[in-house]
Write an enzyme that holds these catalytic residues in place. Structure first.
Site, PDB file in Angstrom:
ATOM      1  N   GLU A 286      -5.704  -1.035  15.053  1.00 38.57           N
ATOM      2  CA  GLU A 286      -6.556  -1.919  14.260  1.00 38.57           C
ATOM      3  C   GLU A 286      -5.743  -3.095  13.725  1.00 38.57           C
ATOM      4  OE1 GLU A 286      -8.057  -2.180   9.788  1.00 38.57           O
ATOM      5  OE2 GLU A 286      -8.203  -0.168  10.660  1.00 38.57           O
TER       6      GLU A 286
ATOM      7  N   SER B 194     -10.265  -5.724  10.048  1.00 35.86           N
ATOM      8  CA  SER B 194     -11.551  -5.156   9.664  1.00 35.86           C
ATOM      9  C   SER B 194     -12.380  -6.291   9.082  1.00 35.86           C
ATOM     10  CB  SER B 194     -11.384  -4.041   8.625  1.00 35.86           C
ATOM     11  OG  SER B 194     -10.937  -2.856   9.222  1.00 35.86           O
TER      12      SER B 194
ATOM     13  N   ARG C 214       0.843  -1.191   0.000  1.00 35.56           N
ATOM     14  CA  ARG C 214       0.000   0.000   0.000  1.00 35.56           C
ATOM     15  C   ARG C 214       0.884   1.250   0.000  1.00 35.56           C
ATOM     16  NH1 ARG C 214      -4.794  -1.786   4.319  1.00 35.56           N
ATOM     17  NH2 ARG C 214      -5.147  -3.851   3.371  1.00 35.56           N
TER      18      ARG C 214
ATOM     19  N   ARG D  78       1.034  -5.030  13.220  1.00 38.23           N
ATOM     20  CA  ARG D  78       0.484  -4.439  14.440  1.00 38.23           C
ATOM     21  C   ARG D  78       0.209  -5.475  15.513  1.00 38.23           C
ATOM     22  NH1 ARG D  78      -3.673   0.172  12.020  1.00 38.23           N
ATOM     23  NH2 ARG D  78      -2.037   1.539  11.184  1.00 38.23           N
TER      24      ARG D  78
ATOM     25  N   ARG E 139       2.653   1.937  10.555  1.00 34.60           N
ATOM     26  CA  ARG E 139       2.090   2.189   9.227  1.00 34.60           C
ATOM     27  C   ARG E 139       3.195   2.035   8.203  1.00 34.60           C
ATOM     28  NH1 ARG E 139      -2.641   4.566   7.640  1.00 34.60           N
ATOM     29  NH2 ARG E 139      -3.036   5.244   9.779  1.00 34.60           N
TER      30      ARG E 139
END
Length: 438
Positions: A361, A364, A274, A403, A289
């Site tokens: 997070e 999801s 990403r 994470r 990130r």
């Protein structure tokens, strides 16, 4: 639109819903905070009307032409003069050609416009942005350290398992290098999570490509809206996947599945790529990130009537990993303005990381209903002889790294700087204690 995106998107928002109940569509877009939703849907409805009127006129003219062609043939067989009818049919042919162009232009405009309209949120989804996200439940308690817990980047460097300087030298900012027991821990976590989801939750493991076509990215909703967030190769025009959801969901693109085969449940590991455009300065330290990370993904294909319950089950399956690891987490129902582009309802799993003092997070879990299925043309036949309808697709991370690594290291750190991992990982990882090198 991204210059490299050249796929021709199908209609993905149900155009029948726009015709039947445009106010419902507009209300859904309003809940997402899309300011021009009403104008966009009005334009879609108008272009759709133009297309249907032109198509009806074309069909009427073609029927007239067929009828007149038979009449011309009869006149000629009798030695009569059909020149007037022939001239009239030339004019009809010219009109048909013009109307065909109108229909083709409307088809192209509708496809490109509908490709940029997000899914409509389910009724339980709160209106508003991130501030309206709702905590559904929490599990466990924050770790009780008798000392000030250190952030993972300090722990990782002191333990010799995280080398951010080497990553920056090789690839620039936003990448990581794991060494020794850090690399082994991540590999072991991946294998353990895949094994658990396959053995205990009934998922079939699949290994998928990490480079995909534009059509594949379009099927799950990454293109055209998020082209700038993705990496694309030249000259092959293949896209690096942002998640295994993309290739796994497209395994059944343009297929009609048997209703008896549903649900289909897949688990896959992949690296994820990403660009994180626009994320500069936000959670960029350490592994919070990054541009490349590893993830175990869960993907399900469900009958429409079963998808709501399936989302609850999938979320619990992802959360099971956190419970086995003894990590404090919470389940958050995302508000409409914070939903992903393709999602109708999403639960985020957020784990507490005491070193950075943040909820992170790690999953999801989303129900896309028939949104992705329309884009990718994935249907199912409820029973033999029945008409085919669109399946519902769901996915969730089970779980995302790094994470998860951050939460493990920061939760299970000790005052002497070492880390004692949960015993449940010992068989998969081969150790539970990480200490600084001599």
């Amino acid at each position: 639109m991204h210059a490299r995106w050249t796929a021709s998107p199908p209609l993905m928002l149900d155009i029948g819903l726009v015709r039947r109940d445009p106010e419902r569509v507009i209300a859904g877009l309003d809940r997402r905070g899309i300011e021009d939703g009403r104008a966009t849907i009005a334009a879609v409805a108008e272009r759709d009307r133009t297309r249907r009127e032109a198509l009806k006129r074309v069909n009427d003219l073609k029927a007239l032409r067929n009828k007149t062609s038979k009449e011309i043939g009869a006149v000629r067989r009798q030695g009569g003069d059909a020149s007037g009818q022939i001239a009239a049919m030339r004019e009809v042919g010219d009109e048909i050609a013009g109307l065909d162009a109108v229909v083709a232009e409307a088809d192209s405009w509708l496809a490109e416009t509908l490709a940029t309209i997000p899914n409509l949120p389910e009724e339980p989804v709160p209106a508003g942005g991130v501030e309206a996200n709702r905590i559904v439940r929490q599990w466990g308690s924050p770790p009780d350290h008798s000392f000030a817990p250190r952030p993972h980047w300090e722990l990782g460097e002191s333990l010799g398992i995280l080398d951010l300087a080497a990553a920056a030298k090789v690839s620039g900012s936003g990448f990581t290098v794991l060494r020794g027991r850090g690399a082994a821990l991540q590999r072991g976590l991946i294998n353990w999570m895949i094994g658990l989801h396959a053995a205990e939750h009934g998922y079939e493991e699949v290994r998928v490509p990490y480079l995909v076509t534009a059509s594949t990215m379009t099927g799950t909703g990454q293109l055209p809206r998020f082209a700038e967030e993705s990496y694309v190769t030249e000259p092959d025009a293949l896209w690096l996947i942002p998640t295994a959801e993309v290739p796994v969901t497209n395994l059944h693109r343009e297929e009609i599945l048997s209703g008896d085969a549903l649900p289909l449940k897949y688990v896959a590991y992949s690296p994820c790529f990403r660009r994180e455009a626009g994320a500069a300065g936000r959670d960029t330290r350490g592994m919070l990130r990054v541009h490349q990370f590893d993830k175990v993904e869960l993907v399900r294909f469900e009958r429409p009537e079963a998808s709501a319950a399936a989302l609850e089950e999938l979320t619990a399956e992802a959360a099971r990993i956190l419970e086995l690891l003894g990590l404090h987490y919470r389940v958050v129902l995302l508000a409409a303005g914070d939903l992903g582009f393709s999602s109708a309802l999403t639960y985020d799993l957020e784990v507490w990381a005491p070193g950075v003092g943040k909820w992170l997070e790690v999953s999801s879990c989303s129900n896309f209903r028939d949104f992705q299925a329309r884009r990718a043309r994935i249907r199912y036949r409820p029973k033999a002889g029945a008409s085919a309808g669109f399946v519902h697709t769901l996915n969730g991370s089970g779980l995302a790294l790094p994470r998860l690594m951050v939460a493990l290291l920061e939760t299970y750190q000790r005052e002497d700087g070492s880390v004692r991992l949960p015993e449940v990982l010992a068989p998969a990882v081969g150790f539970t204690h990480i200490t600084a090198p001599d």
